[in-house]
Design an enzyme around this catalytic site. Structure first.
Site, short mmCIF file in Angstrom:
data_model
loop_
_atom_site.label_atom_id
_atom_site.label_comp_id
_atom_site.label_asym_id
_atom_site.label_seq_id
_atom_site.Cartn_x
_atom_site.Cartn_y
_atom_site.Cartn_z
N ASP A 150 0.88 -1.17 0.00
CA ASP A 150 0.00 0.00 0.00
C ASP A 150 0.92 1.22 0.00
O ASP A 150 2.11 1.12 0.32
CB ASP A 150 -0.93 -0.01 1.22
C1 GLC Z 1 -4.32 4.30 -0.35
C2 GLC Z 1 -5.20 3.10 -0.11
C3 GLC Z 1 -5.16 2.10 -1.22
C4 GLC Z 1 -4.96 2.82 -2.53
C5 GLC Z 1 -3.57 3.43 -2.51
C6 GLC Z 1 -3.29 4.26 -3.75
O1 GLC Z 1 -3.70 4.71 0.82
O2 GLC Z 1 -5.07 2.42 1.12
O3 GLC Z 1 -6.39 1.37 -1.19
O4 GLC Z 1 -5.10 1.92 -3.62
O5 GLC Z 1 -3.33 4.21 -1.36
O6 GLC Z 1 -4.14 5.37 -3.78
#
Ligand code: GLC
Length: 735
Positions: free
Chosen positions: A266
Site C-alpha cells: 500500500d
Molecule cells: C491508499 C489506499 C489504497 C490505494 C492506494 C493508492 O492509501 O489504502 O487502497 O489503492 O493508497 O491510492
C-alpha cells in the site's frame, strides 16, 4: 548451373540475414513462446540494476519496466469502483486531464448486496474495459476486508461481513477485470478492518478467526479468481507490517496458496529494506522512506527496495535469487497484461457500462421496510412529492478517499425523481447541510440547520408523500478512507429532522445512502426504508427504478444492522478490541463476526445479514438433500422449490447456513455455505439447486494448523436471511 548457383547464394544470404535477425529478436517478445519462457528470457537479459528497478515506484502510480529491452512500465490506478483520474507524476495532485472522466460503478457493498455472481462478472468486465482503455496495467481493487465493525470508514469499498459471500462474489469480478488484460490488485492483505491508526495498528487475532473469517475471500481471489496482484495492508500482524509480513506473504500467500502474482505495498506501507526483500514484497509504492527526502528529484532511488536493496545484494547480504524472484513476478505481470498477445482494447464511458452500473444498483438496493405498501410510488398516484435531504443532490463519487472518481456524469436522486414524476410534482428541500468535502476533513457547513429543518418541515407538511434521501456522504468520518466513524447515528441532525418530518407527514420513505449500518431511532415513525448504498454515475436512475417499481428490489444485506452499536461483536470489548490502544488491537469477538455474534449471543439485530424485502412474496418448499450421510470431500446436492406468490416479477435469494451439532470446539451457531438468486414471474415456481462441499463444513484446527471436518450431524438451514429460516435438513458426516 550459374543461375542455380546464384539462387542458392541468394537463399543462403537471405537465411543468414533472417537467422541474424532471429538472434537479435528476443524470445520474450515472441508472443508465440510460452509465457514462462518469455519471462526467463527477459530476466536473463536484464542487469541487476534493471531487476531492482522493477521492484519500486518511479512515480506516484507507476513502476519502471526495462526501456532498453522494450519492456513497458507498470501503470497502476485506483480504484475498485472505477478508474481514478490521472494523477501528476510525483504527488497526489490530479493532473486535470480532459479525457479521463469515467463511469462510476456502484460501491462493492452494493455489488455484494445483489448476491448475484453473474453481476460480479459483468462489473469486472466493464470496469476492466475502462481501465484497459486508460492503458492501465493494474487496477487497485477489489477491496475484500471483512466488515467487523460499523465504524470502519472504508466498509463501503468491501463486500460485507461474511467470508463465504465475499469469496463467491469476488471471483467473477477478478476474472472479468483480468479478461481485459488488466491485473486486479486485491486489497488490503490482510486484517485492515479499520482506518484508525491504520499505518501501524498491530492486530492480534486467533488463527481460527484469521483462517475462517479474514483470509477466505483473499484465498478465493488467488486460487479461484487467479488474481495477478495483491496489495499488502498498512497495519501490522503479529508485530510485522503486512506489506512485508513473513507469515502472511511468504508462508500463507505464496507457499500455502501458491500465489504467482505480484505483491504491491500500500502507498507508504513499506518500512524496512531487509523485511521487504526477505518477506515477499515485490513492488514498493508510495513510500516516503526516512532516507528519502519528500518529493526531491530521483527520490525514488532512496526507496527501501531501490538503492538500499541494491547495496545489500552487492554486499552479498541478500542473495541475488531474491531480486530475481521479484523481477520474475513483475515480468509475469507485464507479459499477462501489456505484453499479452490477446489483450483486448477496452471501452470508456459507454451505454453498456451505464447499463451495468444501473442494473447492479437496482439489484443491490435493499428494501428494509414497506408498511402499507407505500412503495412503489406509481407515476400518477400523488400530486406532490417532497424530496428532502442533502444526499438527494450531493455528488457522492468525488469523495471517500482513494476510491474517489472524476465522473463523466452522475445522476442525482433528485434529478431522476423529477425526470420520472415530473418537475411540477416534485418539491425539494435540503433539510440538513453536510458541509463541503475536503479529503481528510470536512468543512462545517455555514448554513443554519434550524432554518433548513423548518423549511423542510413546511415542505413535507403539504406534500402527499416524502422521499427523504439521507445517510452518510463519504466525508471525513462519514464513510471515508483515512478515518473511522465517530458515532453510529445519522450525522448532521438527521435524526431530529426525521422526527420532525414524521410529525407532519405519515408517508415517509427513507432512502439511505451509506456503506455502513446506522442507528434507526426514527424507524417506527416512517413507513418505508431503502438501503441504497453509493451507486455512482447511475445512482439516481437505479434508486428511482426501485422507488417506482420499474425494478422490484431483490438486494439482501451483506452485513448486519445492529440496533445499538454495542450489540456488535467488535464493539463489545472496549477500546482494546476497537480501535485498539497503545498501538495494539485484539479481535476479541474472534470468529463471531456479524450474524455469527448475534446468533451466538442471541442479540436480535435491527436488520439481519441476508435480509431484504420485495414488492412480491415468495414461498419456499421443504429443503431436500441428495442423501443423509456423506464422506469428506463429497458434494451435498440440495434442492428447494421457490414460488412467487405475489403479483409482480421478482427475485429471492435462497441461503443455506450450516450448523455442526456437537463440535469439539466453539463454533458459530450457523454459517453461510451456499446461496442462489432466483428470478420468478408472478405465480411461477422453480426448483433451486444448490451444492455444499462437505469440506466447507470444516473448522480450522489451530492445534494442528489444518482444516478439520469432524464426523457429526450437521444441520443445513434453508433461509431467506440469517434470522428467517424456512426449513432444514440434517445430514451426517462419516469417516
Ligand atoms: C491508499 C489506499 C489504497 C490505494 C492506494 C493508492 O492509501 O489504502 O487502497 O489503492 O493508497 O491510492
Amino acid at each position: 548451373m550459374k543461375h542455380t548457383h546464384l539462387i542458392l547464394l541468394a537463399f543462403c544470404s537471405l537465411f543468414t540475414t533472417l537467422s541474424a535477425q532471429q538472434k537479435t529478436t528476443p524470445v520474450y517478445s515472441d508472443v508465440n513462446i510460452p509465457l514462462e519462457q518469455r519471462v526467463e528470457d527477459a530476466l536473463s537479459r536484464m542487469t541487476l540494476e534493471e531487476k531492482v528497478g522493477l521492484c519500486h515506484a518511479q512515480s506516484k502510480f507507476s513502476s519502471a519496466g526495462v526501456p532498453r529491452l522494450g519492456i513497458p512500465d507498470v501503470w497502476m490506478s485506483d480504484g475498485p469502483h472505477g478508474v481514478r483520474e490521472e494523477i501528476v507524476w510525483d504527488d497526489w495532485t490530479p493532473a486535470a486531464w480532459g479525457n479521463d472522466s469515467c463511469t462510476a460503478f456502484p460501491a462493492l457493498t452494493c455489488l455484494a448486496a445483489t448476491f448475484n455472481p453473474i453481476l460480479s462478472r459483468e462489473y469486472g468486465v466493464a470496469v476492466g474495459e475502462e481501465a484497459r482503455f486508460r492503458n492501465k496495467t493494474m487496477l487497485l481493487g477489489p477491496g475484500l476486508n471483512i466488515y467487523r465493525t460499523p465504524m470502519n470508514g472504508r466498509n463501503f469499498e468491501y463486500m460485507g461481513e461474511d467470508p463465504w459471500l465475499s469469496s463467491i462474489m469476488v471471483v467473477p469480478y477478478i476474472q472479468g477485470l483480468q479478461s481485459n488484460g488488466v491485473s486486479a490488485c486485491v486489497k488490503h492483505f490482510a486484517l485492515n478492518n479499520q482506518e484508525t491508526n491504520r499505518d501501524n495498528i498491530d492486530v492480534e487475532v486467533s488463527d481460527r478467526a484469521l483462517y475462517e473469517i479474514y483470509l477466505p475471500a483473499f484465498k478465493a481471489a488467488v486460487q479461484k479468481g487467479k488474481a495477478w496482484g495483491i496489495m499488502g495492508s498498512y497495519n501490522q500482524y503479529n508485530g510485522q507490517h503486512c506489506c512485508h509480513n513473513e507469515w502472511l506473504i511468504n508462508r500463507i500467500l505464496k507457499k500455502e496458496w501458491g500465489f504467482d502474482g505480484v505483491v504491491v505495498s500500500d502507498w507508504g506501507g513499506t518500512h524496512d529494506t531487509k523485511q521487504a526483500a526477505l518477506n515477499g514484497l515485490d513492488i514498493e509504492m508510495g513510500s516516503y522512506s526516512n532516507a528519502m527526502p519528500r518529493g526531491k528529484n530521483n527520490s525514488y532511488a532512496f526507496y527501501y527496495l531501490a538503492n538500499p536493496f541494491l547495496d545489500l545484494i552487492k554486499k552479498g547480504e541478500i542473495p541475488q535469487s531474491l531480486v530475481d524472484e521479484k523481477a520474475r513476478r513483475v515480468l509475469r505481470l507485464i507479459f499477462r497484461t501489456t505484453m499479452s498477445p490477446n489483450r483486448p482494447f477496452g471501452r470508456f464511458v459507454c451505454p453498456d457500462h451505464s447499463q451495468v452500473a444501473r442494473k447492479i444498483g437496482g439489484e443491490g438496493i435493499v428494501l428494509l421496510k414497506n408498511q402499507q405498501s407505500l412503495l412503489p410510488i406509481q407515476k400518477n398516484t400523488y400530486k406532490t412529492i417532497a424530496v428532502i435531504g442533502d444526499n438527494a443532490t450531493r455528488s457522492l463519487t468525488k469523495a471517500g478517499g482513494s476510491s474517489e472518481l472524476k465522473v463523466k456524469y452522475e445522476v442525482s436522486p433528485l434529478q431522476a425523481i423529477k425526470a420520472l414524476y415530473g418537475n411540477n410534482k416534485v418539491v425539494y428541500s435540503q433539510g440538513y447541510a453536510a458541509g463541503a468535502f475536503q479529503y481528510g476533513r470536512t468543512t462545517r457547513s455555514t448554513a443554519n440547520n434550524d432554518s433548513l429543518l423548518n423549511a423542510a418541515v413546511e415542505t413535507a407538511r403539504t406534500a402527499d408523500v416524502v422521499v427523504y434521501v439521507g445517510g452518510l456522504n463519504k466525508n471525513n468520518g462519514q464513510d471515508c478512507e483515512g478515518g473511522d466513524r465517530t458515532s453510529y447515528g445519522l450525522p448532521f441532525g438527521q435524526e431530529k429532522l426525521l422526527e420532525e418530518l414524521a410529525k407532519v407527514n405519515p408517508n415517509i420513505v427513507v432512502v439511505l445512502l451509506s456503506g455502513n449500518a446506522v442507528a434507526m431511532p426514527w424507524l417506527d415513525n416512517v413507513k418505508a426504508v431503502v438501503q441504497a448504498w453509493y451507486i455512482g454515475s447511475e445512482a439516481g436512475n437505479a434508486i428511482v427504478d426501485v422507488l417506482s417499481g420499474a425494478v422490484n428490489p431483490s438486494g439482501k444485506l451483506p452485513f448486519t444492522f445492529p440496533k445499538r452499536l454495542e450489540d456488535n461483536g467488535a464493539m463489545s470489548f472496549g477500546v482494546s478490541s476497537f480501535p485498539g490502544e497503545k498501538g495494539k488491537e485484539t479481535y476479541k469477538e474472534d470468529i463471531l463476526v456479524g450474524y455469527r455474534w448475534h446468533d451466538t449471543k442471541q442479540i436480535a439485530p435491527q436488520f439481519s445479514f441476508g435480509f431484504g424485502l420485495s414488492y412480491t412474496t415468495f414461498e419456499l418448499g421443504k429443503l431436500r438433500a441428495s442423501a443423509s450421510q456423506f464422506k469428506a470431500g463429497k458434494t451435498i446436492k440440495l434442492s428447494v422449490t421457490v414460488k412467487n406468490t405475489g403479483k409482480v416479477y421478482g427475485a429471492e435469494v435462497v441461503q443455506i447456513y450450516a450448523s455442526q451439532q456437537h463440535p469439539s470446539v466453539m463454533r458459530p451457531v450457523k454459517e453461510l455455505k451456499a446461496f442462489q438468486k432466483v428470478f420468478l414471474n408472478a405465480g411461477e415456481m422453480k426448483t433451486v439447486s444448490l451444492e455444499v462441499n462437505t469440506n466447507d463444513l470444516a473448522f480450522f484446527d489451530d492445534t494442528k494448523h489444518a482444516w478439520k471436518l469432524e464426523p457429526d450431524t450437521y444441520t443445513l438451514h434453508c433461509a431467506t436471511s440469517a434470522t428467517d429460516i424456512k426449513s432444514k435438513v440434517d445430514i451426517k458426516i462419516v469417516n
